[in-house]
Each structure stands twice: as C-alpha cells, then as structure tokens.
Write an enzyme that holds these catalytic residues in place. Structure first.
Site, PDB file in Angstrom:
ATOM      1  N   GLU A   1      26.944  18.482 -23.814  1.00  0.00           N
ATOM      2  CA  GLU A   1      27.536  17.206 -23.062  1.00  0.00           C
ATOM      3  C   GLU A   1      28.425  16.371 -23.880  1.00  0.00           C
ATOM      4  O   GLU A   1      27.861  15.322 -23.940  1.00  0.00           O
ATOM      5  CB  GLU A   1      26.367  16.664 -22.511  1.00  0.00           C
ATOM      6  CG  GLU A   1      25.298  16.137 -23.319  1.00  0.00           C
ATOM      7  CD  GLU A   1      24.073  15.547 -22.290  1.00  0.00           C
ATOM      8  OE1 GLU A   1      24.537  14.443 -21.580  1.00  0.00           O
ATOM      9  OE2 GLU A   1      22.926  15.816 -22.334  1.00  0.00           O
TER      10      GLU A   1
ATOM     11  N   ASP B   1      20.916  19.500 -15.370  1.00  0.00           N
ATOM     12  CA  ASP B   1      21.344  18.246 -15.834  1.00  0.00           C
ATOM     13  C   ASP B   1      22.953  18.739 -16.186  1.00  0.00           C
ATOM     14  O   ASP B   1      23.429  18.986 -16.952  1.00  0.00           O
ATOM     15  CB  ASP B   1      20.661  18.282 -16.988  1.00  0.00           C
ATOM     16  CG  ASP B   1      21.152  16.902 -17.900  1.00  0.00           C
ATOM     17  OD1 ASP B   1      21.806  15.890 -17.337  1.00  0.00           O
ATOM     18  OD2 ASP B   1      20.496  16.427 -18.872  1.00  0.00           O
TER      19      ASP B   1
ATOM     20  N   HIS C   1      20.356  18.500 -25.859  1.00  0.00           N
ATOM     21  CA  HIS C   1      18.898  18.320 -25.510  1.00  0.00           C
ATOM     22  C   HIS C   1      18.391  19.474 -25.012  1.00  0.00           C
ATOM     23  O   HIS C   1      18.919  20.131 -24.085  1.00  0.00           O
ATOM     24  CB  HIS C   1      18.498  16.874 -25.146  1.00  0.00           C
ATOM     25  CG  HIS C   1      19.154  16.650 -23.608  1.00  0.00           C
ATOM     26  ND1 HIS C   1      18.382  17.288 -22.559  1.00  0.00           N
ATOM     27  CD2 HIS C   1      20.027  16.012 -23.132  1.00  0.00           C
ATOM     28  CE1 HIS C   1      19.224  17.197 -21.546  1.00  0.00           C
ATOM     29  NE2 HIS C   1      20.182  16.123 -21.902  1.00  0.00           N
TER      30      HIS C   1
ATOM     31  N   ASP D   1       0.788  -1.249   0.091  1.00  0.00           N
ATOM     32  CA  ASP D   1      -0.137   0.076   0.046  1.00  0.00           C
ATOM     33  C   ASP D   1       1.146   1.238   0.132  1.00  0.00           C
ATOM     34  O   ASP D   1       0.472   2.429   0.377  1.00  0.00           O
ATOM     35  CB  ASP D   1      -0.919  -0.008   1.222  1.00  0.00           C
ATOM     36  CG  ASP D   1      -0.216  -0.139   2.500  1.00  0.00           C
ATOM     37  OD1 ASP D   1       1.154  -0.291   2.465  1.00  0.00           O
ATOM     38  OD2 ASP D   1      -0.903  -0.187   3.753  1.00  0.00           O
TER      39      ASP D   1
HETATM   40 MN   LIG Z   1      21.719  15.632 -20.273  1.00  0.00          MN
END
Ligand SMILES: [Mn+2]
Length: 436
Positions: free
Chosen positions: A379, A266, A349, A35
């Site tokens: 990145e 990020d 992104h 639960d």
């Molecule tokens: Mn990323």
C-alpha cells in the site's frame, strides 16, 4: 480445525517448556453509553483456538493431563435468554466446542489452583485482563509459599503471543478461503462506491453505498472503521470523520475492508469525484501505481519482507525527483529518508483476523523471509501536504494510496483484490456509472 490448532499449540509448548499450561481470555463486553454495549467482537487469538464467540470466557490448555482443554464460560441463564437469546453454556462448551471440562466463569478461582497444580510454566499474556492478572499472580504467590512442602513452584510465566503469532502468520487453506471471500465482498463494495460517486454527495453517502453492499453480501462487520476521505483529507492517514460534501475536481480516497468469518480485507483506492483525473492527479497516481506494482513484484517467497518497501520507495523517490519535488541523487535521497514528508508510513503489514495482523517482522535486526501462506498488504501512497510550499502549487493537497491484499504462494504471489479497479483507465470507466 480448532482442535488441530490447539494440538499444534500443545506441540510447540511441550517442545520448549516443562509442565506447561496456557491461558487465553476472551474479549469483554464494553459499555458504549448508559445500558448499551459496543457491538461484541471476540478477541482474535481466543477465537482462533476455540471458535467460541461469547464474552467472559477463559480457555485453559494443559498438555499431558487428563483434561487438556478446559473452558470457563457463562452458564445458560433462562431469564437472560428471553432478552438476548440462549448462551452456549457449560454443557454446550463440552458438547459443541470440544472442551474436556467446562465450569462457570464465576467459579474460575476455586478451580484454578487444582487445575494448575502440576504446571511449572504458564503461558499467559500478563496485562490482558485485570481480574485474571490478579488471579494468576495469586496462584504464583501461593505456589511459591508452598514450594518447599508441596508441588514445585509455578515460577515461569511466558507470553503466548509469539507462539500464536507464528501460527497465525501462516494461513491454512480455510483461512485463505476466508481472506479471499473478504476481498471479493470488499471489491463489490468498492465497485458500488465508485459507481455511486458524484459531486454533491457526501463522504458518508458513498460509505453507506459501499457498506450496504458488504452487509448485503453477508459480511457481519467491517475489519476496521472505513476511511472515506475527499479533497485534502486524503492526506490524513486515518481520517474517519467522513462528513464532507464531495466537490467536482477533488479526489476521493477510500480505505476499507469487509470481514468474512473473522478475516478482514484491507483495500485502498483513490479516484476522482467527477470520474476524470486532472493531469496533476494522474501524474501522481501513475507514480503510486508503479510503486505498488514494484512492491507486489517484490513480494516473493524466500525474499525479505523489507524488499517490498524498498522496491516501492525507490519508485516513489524516482517519481518525486522527476517532478522536482525532491532534488538530488536517488540513492542519497533514499538513504536520508528524504521522502518521509510525502510518504510517512511503511508499505506492508500482515493481514488476517486483525487488520494489522500478529506475527514478527524481523529476527533481531534482520527482516524475516516471506513464505507461502503469509498474507500482507502492499500500500504505497503519496501525500502532498496542502500547506507545504516546497511542493509546486498544482500538486498540493493531492493524497493517493493504492492498497491490495497479497498472498505469498510457493512460486510467487496472488493478489486477492486484483479484481478491484485500480488502473486509471479502469477507474475512469466505472466512477459515476451507476448502471451496467
Ligand atoms: Mn493497510
């Protein structure tokens, strides 16, 4: 803020459709085990338009009607309030969330026919919610059956995601402030992680040090599960096991982001466990850092989104060629995707409420142009497979990624995470230094 967003959406809907309405569904609670539920997190577009943080809710937007914003929510329940606290309820949805009308979610079916009676075009992401899908299809069937005698058919079903995506892609001052704060908090966590790192600790201990700093500073949760990958696992893009012991001489890669007011950072950094890069690690690190700087320099208004990736890839390929890991003509090597075994993801992104945020990347074949207010990651990385015998042995198993959060501005860009150590000198000065 939420009212302005709904007004803007209404403008877009009325510009392209006759008698439109739109339906947005909240996230649902999901059972974890027995639960116990998973921690609830509102669906991003629903929150973007309503600011409403409860499950089992539906927002109905009806331009040009006497009640343009209708909400269906869970009613206040005195008995449940004892266990989990009060709900906003029907009255709260009107008083505090700007709904023109609000009804209990249980009553959605009985009100929907009337509320959609004038609607001819419905924006609804079919597939978003099984129960609501069934209700919508039933409405469409009823209207088709009655089209000859009654109102016109509700025949035009459209996906609202492109409209919302366009809006969420361009960040307002408020959103930029949240993204900035997410990067600040994330930076504090990374610094704590770097200072804490030493051999003998485990990946999860460094993770705990970082995330406790996120929480201490008021971030309610992470934007995504932290990747804390040492040694060869830094070559695994989405490693989240985070259980290994840190070994002297290895690298540690952390990819993490604190969420602030529904906006996430990020960020990725890679550093040596013992605070000193080996010559081989340093060589690869320098290539990735140069590629990242080239990518950031290419992130300019009125330039193509793809230019970022192209700039980073060129530097990576030149570096791999210098190291004799790739051999041949640079243009040819880029053309043939020959770098893919060592760099298998794209460089950027969109970033926002979702870590891989909504918004289109291309118009047909063409990359879209960057505009002020867009936020994205840069990145690049190199991942030198420990089992790849074409790589000189000294480099095998090295995985490095460096990721920052970049806001496109009117005259260039702003690196929201630039305060987080990323040059080898900055990293060597902080890793393992707990006090200062
Ligand atoms: Mn990323």
């Amino acid at each position: 803020m939420f009212t302005e967003r709904r007004t803007k959406l209404i403008e877009k809907m009325t510009a392209e459709a006759d008698h439109p309405a739109a339906i947005f569904v909240s996230a649902r609670e999901a059972t974890r085990n027995s639960d116990v539920n998973y921690e609830f997190r509102q669906e991003s577009s629903f929150y973007y338009l309503t600011g409403f943080d409860e499950p089992d809710s539906v927002a109905l937007i009806r331009p040009g009607t006497e009640a343009p914003f209708v909400m269906f929510v869970r009613p206040h329940d005195p008995e449940m309030a004892i266990w989990v606290g009060p709900r906003v309820g029907i009255e709260g949805a009107v008083e505090n969330y700007g709904a023109d009308k609000a009804y209990p979610i249980e009553a959605i079916e009985e009100h929907l026919t009337e509320l959609l009676s004038e609607t001819e075009t419905l924006y609804y992401p079919l597939g978003a919610d099984e129960e609501l899908d069934a209700l919508i299809l039933k409405q469409m069937t009823l209207r088709r059956q009655n089209a000859q005698r009654g109102p016109r058919a509700l025949g035009d079903l459209r996906d609202p995601d492109p409209l919302i995506g366009e809006m969420r892609l361009r960040k307002s001052e408020n959103e930029i402030a949240s993204l900035t704060q997410a990067a600040v908090v994330t930076g504090q966590g990374f610094e704590r992680a770097m200072r804490t790192t030493r051999s003998g600790l485990h990946e999860y201990e460094v993770q705990a040090a970082m995330e406790s700093e996120f929480r201490r500073l008021g971030s309610r949760r992470n934007g995504y599960p932290s990747i804390v990958a040492s040694a060869h696992d830094s070559c695994i893009l989405h490693y989240t096991t985070n259980r290994k012991e840190l070994v002297d001489g290895d690298l540690l890669l952390i990819d993490a982001g604190a969420e602030w007011e529904y906006y996430t950072a990020d960020v990725t950094r890679t550093w040596p466990v013992n605070g000193q890069f080996t010559p081989e690690q340093r060589t690869i690190y320098d290539v990735v850092l140069r590629a990242q700087h080239a990518g950031i320099a290419a992130a300019q208004p009125n330039h193509r989104f793809d230019e970022i990736h192209e700039a980073s890839v060129r530097v990576l390929v030149e570096g791999l060629t210098d190291l004799k890991i790739l051999k041949g003509n640079i243009e040819q090597l880029i053309e043939n995707d020959s770098y893919r075994p060592f760099y298998m993801h794209s460089t950027s992104h969109w970033l926002g409420m979702d870590v891989h945020d909504v918004g289109r990347y291309r118009n047909g074949e063409d990359s879209i142009n960057l505009e002020s207010g867009m936020c994205l990651t840069v990145e690049p990385g190199l991942y030198l497979d420990p089992k790849n015998e074409n790589i000189p042995e000294a480099y095998r198993g090295i995985g490095i990624r460096i990721e920052d959060d970049i806001l496109i501005t009117l005259d260039g860009n702003k690196n929201l995470s630039s305060h987080i150590p990323s040059t080898p000198e900055e990293i060597e000065a902080i890793v393992g230094h707990l006090e200062r």
